[in-house]
Write an enzyme that holds these catalytic residues in place. Structure first.
Site, PDB file in Angstrom:
ATOM      1  CB  CYS A 166      -0.100  -3.705   8.577  1.00 11.68           C
ATOM      2  SG  CYS A 166       0.950  -2.351   7.987  1.00 11.68           S
TER       3      CYS A 166
ATOM      4  CD  GLU B  82      -1.503  -2.310   2.008  1.00 14.10           C
ATOM      5  OE1 GLU B  82      -2.376  -3.029   2.520  1.00 14.10           O
ATOM      6  OE2 GLU B  82      -0.275  -2.567   2.104  1.00 14.10           O
TER       7      GLU B  82
END
Length: 136
Positions: free
Chosen positions: A90, A58
């Protein structure tokens, strides 16, 4: 506070899954991400794992979007290699996404529970760094 459901961008999931199948392998690249820019373009990226740490897919995606002039992303998704499917971001990625693209939506869940949620739903009652930049 939950918001109204948003249509799941299955094309975005497939773009990330394709990158996970074709570009990930071994220990260095294990996750792929895809994001849809406001102009409709899809941008993809992979993580870079290293024992000293490394950026998640990401985070690489945010840099790739900037490098390609895609601007802010509307929606992002991460997909694991070896057929693991959609993987939620995360904690670090959640905070970075919230700070840098506070309006982004994230695809999470698996199977028939895949859904699109605002990043704020993944970090309720959170500190938003961008709101406090002026104070430093």
């Amino acid at each position: 506070m939950a918001t109204h459901p948003v249509q799941v961008d299955h094309e975005l999931i497939e773009a990330a899954a394709h990158v996970a199948r074709t570009r990930c392998g071994g220990d260095t690249h294990t996750m792929a991400a895809a994001g849809r820019a406001r102009d409709g373009r899809i941008v993809t990226a992979v993580n870079v794992f290293h024992f000293t740490g490394g950026p998640c897919a990401e985070l690489v995606l945010l840099g790739t979007a900037a490098a390609q002039g895609a601007g802010e992303l509307d929606t992002v998704v991460a997909v694991g290699d070896r057929g693991r499917g959609v993987v939620p971001p995360c904690g670090r990625c959640r905070q970075v996404l919230l700070d840098l693209v506070p309006t982004v939506r994230v695809i999470v869940g698996s199977g028939d529970r895949v859904r699109t949620v605002p990043i704020t739903d993944l970090l309720p009652e959170s500190y938003v760094w961008s709101e406090h930049q002026d104070q430093f």
